[in-house]
Design a protein around this motif. Structure first.
Motif, PDB file in Angstrom:
ATOM      1  N   ASP A 191      -1.860 -23.644  -3.610  1.00 32.88           N
ATOM      2  CA  ASP A 191      -3.076 -24.728  -3.666  1.00 32.88           C
ATOM      3  C   ASP A 191      -4.959 -23.863  -2.751  1.00 32.88           C
ATOM      4  O   ASP A 191      -5.294 -24.564  -1.862  1.00 32.88           O
ATOM      5  N   ASP A 239      -7.162 -26.465   0.444  1.00 30.15           N
ATOM      6  CA  ASP A 239      -6.151 -26.901   0.496  1.00 30.15           C
ATOM      7  C   ASP A 239      -6.077 -27.916   1.423  1.00 30.15           C
ATOM      8  O   ASP A 239      -6.263 -27.610   2.884  1.00 30.15           O
ATOM      9  N   GLU A 265      -4.118 -29.183   3.566  1.00 31.96           N
ATOM     10  CA  GLU A 265      -3.246 -29.606   3.868  1.00 31.96           C
ATOM     11  C   GLU A 265      -2.929 -27.805   5.079  1.00 31.96           C
ATOM     12  O   GLU A 265      -2.698 -27.524   6.047  1.00 31.96           O
ATOM     13  N   LYS A 266      -3.775 -27.406   4.417  1.00 35.57           N
ATOM     14  CA  LYS A 266      -4.016 -26.233   5.106  1.00 35.57           C
ATOM     15  C   LYS A 266      -2.959 -24.788   5.256  1.00 35.57           C
ATOM     16  O   LYS A 266      -3.282 -24.403   6.438  1.00 35.57           O
ATOM     17  N   ASN A 267      -2.307 -25.056   4.324  1.00 38.14           N
ATOM     18  CA  ASN A 267      -1.495 -23.973   4.335  1.00 38.14           C
ATOM     19  C   ASN A 267      -2.093 -22.743   3.494  1.00 38.14           C
ATOM     20  O   ASN A 267      -1.078 -21.559   3.787  1.00 38.14           O
ATOM     21  N   SER A 268      -2.778 -22.718   2.662  1.00 41.55           N
ATOM     22  CA  SER A 268      -3.380 -21.736   1.782  1.00 41.55           C
ATOM     23  C   SER A 268      -4.447 -20.909   2.815  1.00 41.55           C
ATOM     24  O   SER A 268      -5.706 -22.010   3.263  1.00 41.55           O
TER      25      SER A 268
END
Length: 270
Positions: free
Chosen positions: A73, A179, A181-184
């Motif tokens: 992502d 991203d 969801e700010k996971n990357s």
């Protein structure tokens, strides 16, 4: 008159005519015809930044280009990376230092952005004081709108924010989070800016000269941010000026950013 005399007379007439023709053409032939490379040389004034040395103390570090895709992502690959239009040096230990000077209280930064407003990416610009301290105070944070097309955008420090202090360094960040969801990890660039004072004589010279000459003075004095801002404003006011385009390419090329030198400056950016 015999045939030999006639031939000699004819020869003299032809020779005299050729000589007269050459004399008449001499002024025209004497004028050099500029070729394409000569024109380019004339247009580009070869003005390059007189980059000052990094101040004593901890190295500023920084990042002049955003990275490629990280994770499923992360930000997608683009022809050119996110790039900060700022000077940088590569040290022997592979450390990159991104650092430049300004003379104004509320300067402007320029960034090449490869993404456009049709993408749902969160973009931010952050400015912190005391970059050497772990407790750096944030003095400005703002969301940035992506442009209509890839290009160079301008981010200015508003006049209602605290002014940069003279002889003080500040760290800035320009971040694109692709991203939701700010996971990357985001792609980002960062560096250090320092405000300095010029001599009274230089200030007076800047106040009484035209913008093109001001740009040259700033580059000579090592003032990157005002040099780039002055040239960018000149280009936006005179978009068809080939000399200004050549100077822009030359200036960015002098700090090893040739690849983004031909990208458009997006008007109306903050």
């Amino acid at each position: 008159m015999n045939s030999n005399s006639q031939l000699i007379k004819l020869f003299l007439v032809v020779a005299f005519s050729c000589t007269s023709l050459l004399v008449s053409l001499t002024p025209v032939l004497a004028k050099p015809i500029p070729n394409r490379s000569d024109v380019k040389t004339t247009l580009a004034q070869a003005i390059t930044l007189n980059q000052p040395p990094i101040p004593p103390g901890p190295a500023p570090g920084g990042r002049v280009r955003g990275g490629a895709k990280r994770g499923p992502d992360g930000c997608p690959l683009t022809k050119l990376d996110l790039t900060a239009l700022v000077p940088f040096t590569k040290e022997a230990n592979s450390v990159i230092n991104v650092w430049g000077q300004t003379t104004v209280e509320h300067p402007s930064w320029f960034f090449y952005v490869p993404y456009t407003k049709d993408l749902p990416y969160a973009v931010e610009f952050v400015l912190q004081e005391d970059p050497e301290s772990k407790d750096s105070k944030e003095i400005y944070r703002t969301a940035i709108a992506l442009p209509d097309k890839p290009g160079v955008i301008r981010v200015s420090l508003p006049t209602n924010t605290p002014a940069l202090a003279v002889d003080k360094q500040y760290r800035w960040f320009f971040t694109i989070n692709c991203d939701k969801e700010k996971n990357s990890p985001p792609t980002y660039v960062e560096g250090v800016i320092k405000r300095v004072n010029l001599s009274a004589a230089t200030v007076k010279e800047l106040e009484t000269t035209e913008p093109r000459k001001r740009y040259a003075i700033y580059t000579q004095k090592g003032i990157w941010y005002e040099a780039l801002t002055t040239l960018a404003e000149l280009r936006q006011k005179n978009p068809q000026d080939a000399a200004l385009q050549a100077e822009w390419r030359n200036l960015l090329g002098s700090i090893h950013l040739d690849d983004v030198a031909g990208e458009p400056i997006i008007p109306g950016t903050p």
